[in-house]
Design a protein around this motif. Structure first.
Motif, PDB file in Angstrom:
ATOM      1  N   ALA A 184       0.837  -1.195   0.000  1.00 54.96           N
ATOM      2  CA  ALA A 184       0.000   0.000   0.000  1.00 54.96           C
ATOM      3  C   ALA A 184       0.872   1.244   0.000  1.00 54.96           C
ATOM      4  N   PHE A 185       0.667   2.131  -0.969  1.00 52.78           N
ATOM      5  CA  PHE A 185       1.412   3.388  -1.026  1.00 52.78           C
ATOM      6  C   PHE A 185       0.695   4.494  -0.271  1.00 52.78           C
ATOM      7  N   THR A 186      -0.618   4.389  -0.182  1.00 52.59           N
ATOM      8  CA  THR A 186      -1.417   5.329   0.613  1.00 52.59           C
ATOM      9  C   THR A 186      -2.476   4.524   1.346  1.00 52.59           C
ATOM     10  N   SER A 187      -3.239   5.199   2.160  1.00 51.47           N
ATOM     11  CA  SER A 187      -4.316   4.526   2.890  1.00 51.47           C
ATOM     12  C   SER A 187      -5.433   4.066   1.958  1.00 51.47           C
ATOM     13  N   GLN A 188      -5.430   4.556   0.716  1.00 54.99           N
ATOM     14  CA  GLN A 188      -6.479   4.214  -0.239  1.00 54.99           C
ATOM     15  C   GLN A 188      -6.061   3.142  -1.252  1.00 54.99           C
ATOM     16  N   THR A 189      -4.814   2.716  -1.208  1.00 56.84           N
ATOM     17  CA  THR A 189      -4.350   1.701  -2.157  1.00 56.84           C
ATOM     18  C   THR A 189      -5.111   0.403  -1.970  1.00 56.84           C
ATOM     19  N   ILE A 190      -5.639  -0.128  -3.054  1.00 46.88           N
ATOM     20  CA  ILE A 190      -6.349  -1.408  -3.005  1.00 46.88           C
ATOM     21  C   ILE A 190      -5.326  -2.527  -2.884  1.00 46.88           C
ATOM     22  N   THR A 191      -5.431  -3.303  -1.836  1.00 49.40           N
ATOM     23  CA  THR A 191      -4.458  -4.369  -1.580  1.00 49.40           C
ATOM     24  C   THR A 191      -5.053  -5.763  -1.753  1.00 49.40           C
ATOM     25  N   ASP A 192      -6.343  -5.842  -2.059  1.00 47.31           N
ATOM     26  CA  ASP A 192      -6.981  -7.133  -2.320  1.00 47.31           C
ATOM     27  C   ASP A 192      -6.714  -7.515  -3.777  1.00 47.31           C
ATOM     28  N   ARG A 193      -5.998  -8.588  -3.986  1.00 46.77           N
ATOM     29  CA  ARG A 193      -5.553  -8.954  -5.329  1.00 46.77           C
ATOM     30  C   ARG A 193      -6.720  -9.253  -6.265  1.00 46.77           C
ATOM     31  N   ASP A 194      -7.721  -9.979  -5.793  1.00 45.83           N
ATOM     32  CA  ASP A 194      -8.866 -10.305  -6.636  1.00 45.83           C
ATOM     33  C   ASP A 194      -9.622  -9.039  -7.039  1.00 45.83           C
ATOM     34  N   ALA A 195      -9.765  -8.116  -6.086  1.00 42.55           N
ATOM     35  CA  ALA A 195     -10.444  -6.850  -6.399  1.00 42.55           C
ATOM     36  C   ALA A 195      -9.652  -6.053  -7.424  1.00 42.55           C
ATOM     37  N   LEU A 196      -8.326  -6.093  -7.309  1.00 46.63           N
ATOM     38  CA  LEU A 196      -7.465  -5.364  -8.235  1.00 46.63           C
ATOM     39  C   LEU A 196      -7.547  -5.953  -9.642  1.00 46.63           C
ATOM     40  N   LEU A 197      -7.540  -7.274  -9.745  1.00 45.38           N
ATOM     41  CA  LEU A 197      -7.655  -7.915 -11.052  1.00 45.38           C
ATOM     42  C   LEU A 197      -9.014  -7.617 -11.684  1.00 45.38           C
ATOM     43  N   ALA A 198     -10.045  -7.502 -10.849  1.00 50.08           N
ATOM     44  CA  ALA A 198     -11.374  -7.165 -11.361  1.00 50.08           C
ATOM     45  C   ALA A 198     -11.386  -5.736 -11.911  1.00 50.08           C
ATOM     46  N   ILE A 199     -10.655  -4.837 -11.260  1.00 55.89           N
ATOM     47  CA  ILE A 199     -10.552  -3.451 -11.735  1.00 55.89           C
ATOM     48  C   ILE A 199      -9.839  -3.399 -13.084  1.00 55.89           C
ATOM     49  N   ILE A 200      -8.800  -4.205 -13.241  1.00 57.84           N
ATOM     50  CA  ILE A 200      -8.071  -4.258 -14.510  1.00 57.84           C
ATOM     51  C   ILE A 200      -8.955  -4.851 -15.604  1.00 57.84           C
ATOM     52  N   ASP A 201      -9.746  -5.862 -15.246  1.00 55.94           N
ATOM     53  CA  ASP A 201     -10.700  -6.426 -16.206  1.00 55.94           C
ATOM     54  C   ASP A 201     -11.702  -5.358 -16.664  1.00 55.94           C
ATOM     55  N   LYS A 202     -12.145  -4.528 -15.736  1.00 54.74           N
ATOM     56  CA  LYS A 202     -13.084  -3.450 -16.065  1.00 54.74           C
ATOM     57  C   LYS A 202     -12.426  -2.450 -17.009  1.00 54.74           C
ATOM     58  N   ALA A 203     -11.143  -2.164 -16.765  1.00 57.14           N
ATOM     59  CA  ALA A 203     -10.412  -1.250 -17.646  1.00 57.14           C
ATOM     60  C   ALA A 203     -10.337  -1.809 -19.063  1.00 57.14           C
ATOM     61  N   ALA A 204     -10.142  -3.121 -19.183  1.00 56.91           N
ATOM     62  CA  ALA A 204     -10.107  -3.758 -20.494  1.00 56.91           C
ATOM     63  C   ALA A 204     -11.460  -3.646 -21.190  1.00 56.91           C
ATOM     64  N   GLN A 205     -12.520  -3.727 -20.418  1.00 57.87           N
ATOM     65  CA  GLN A 205     -13.875  -3.651 -20.978  1.00 57.87           C
ATOM     66  C   GLN A 205     -14.219  -2.252 -21.475  1.00 57.87           C
ATOM     67  N   PHE A 206     -13.847  -1.220 -20.695  1.00 57.86           N
ATOM     68  CA  PHE A 206     -14.238   0.143 -21.026  1.00 57.86           C
ATOM     69  C   PHE A 206     -13.185   0.920 -21.821  1.00 57.86           C
TER      70      PHE A 206
END
Length: 274
Positions: A184-206
């Motif tokens: 975590a670089f800040t208090s807001q950094t997402i550290t859940d790996r599955d959640a992060l991969l889902a965010i990247i999947d969303k980026a690929a979609q949009f």
């Protein structure tokens, strides 16, 4: 009688010599020079003893190496001559790299266009392994800006730039560049790996990626990959302080980035073979 191998000599397996990447094909003294430069770039200046400890190199072996690098301008010392820092020759080489890189040449006009349309900080970045390196920047016209610097490295997972590039990879390859233990670089950094991969999947979609305060508190970023090569390893992003990010401005930034990406993708001569 067989001679002992010195720092400048190393036996090379003929079958591996052509690749130039095997451990046995590395010249020890050259590798140590590069290790010194990488270490000081990442960790800051240090004394001979500190560098020896950080790099695991005997102090006696390091002395002549540091002296030679100072004489050639790769390193410099403070007034006491005891603390070593990067020398002016590193700037000369890095400037030559920036001037000669074909992507940076192509991207200058694009960065200027996005900066003019959004009036916010624009970054260009490149994917290297699991990290992104900032390769160019356009400052915001506003007094409140994001701190960043050309040459800075950050994990790809924590930035809009990196996520935009990871989203361009086949889904099966993305996981190899996202660690199981996420820093975590800040208090807001997402550290859940599955959640992060889902965010990247969303980026690929949009077609675009985003992050909010994960690499810099108070700043939200949006990014798209640039189609300058067969495998997208360059991306462009806009960083804006949340304090002046209305829904209308957010929509403008995303639409501007997607419009530039679509226009470049449609051009036949935009690709650079790499």
């Amino acid at each position: 009688m067989k001679r002992a191998t010195t720092d400048q000599e190393v036996s090379v397996d003929p079958e591996k010599a052509s690749s130039g990447t095997s451990a046995t094909s590395q010249v020890k003294s050259a590798a140590r020079v590069l290790d010194v430069l990488d270490d000081i770039a990442a960790n800051g200046p240090g004394t001979q003893l500190q560098l020896a400890k950080r790099l695991g190199i005997p102090k006696s072996s390091l002395h002549a190496l540091l002296r030679t690098m100072c004489a050639r301008g790769w390193l410099d010392t403070d007034q006491t001559g005891s603390i070593y820092r990067l020398g002016v020759h590193t700037l000369t080489v890095s400037s030559a790299y920036l001037d000669g890189d074909p992507v940076l040449s192509r991207a200058r006009a694009v960065m200027d266009e996005i900066a003019a349309a959004t009036e916010e900080t624009v970054h260009l970045g490149r994917l290297e392994g699991a990290e992104i390196i900032y390769t160019a920047k356009r400052e915001s016209k506003h007094p409140l800006r994001m701190y960043s610097a050309v040459g800075r490295r950050l994990p790809a997972y924590s930035t809009a730039l990196g996520r935009a590039m990871l989203a361009e990879l086949p889904e099966s390859d993305r996981g190899s560049l996202v660690p199981h233990e996420i820093k975590a670089f800040t208090s807001q950094t997402i550290t859940d790996r599955d959640a992060l991969l889902a965010i990247i999947d969303k980026a690929a979609q949009f077609g675009y990626a985003e992050e909010s305060e994960e690499s810099c508190l108070g700043v939200r970023c949006f990014g798209v990959a640039l189609p300058f090569s067969h495998r997208s390893i360059d991306a462009i992003s806009v960083a804006v302080p949340i304090s002046r990010l209305s829904q209308g401005r957010e929509d403008l930034i995303i639409e501007t980035l997607l419009s530039v990406k679509a226009r470049l993708s449609a051009m036949r001569d935009n690709r650079l073979v790499r």
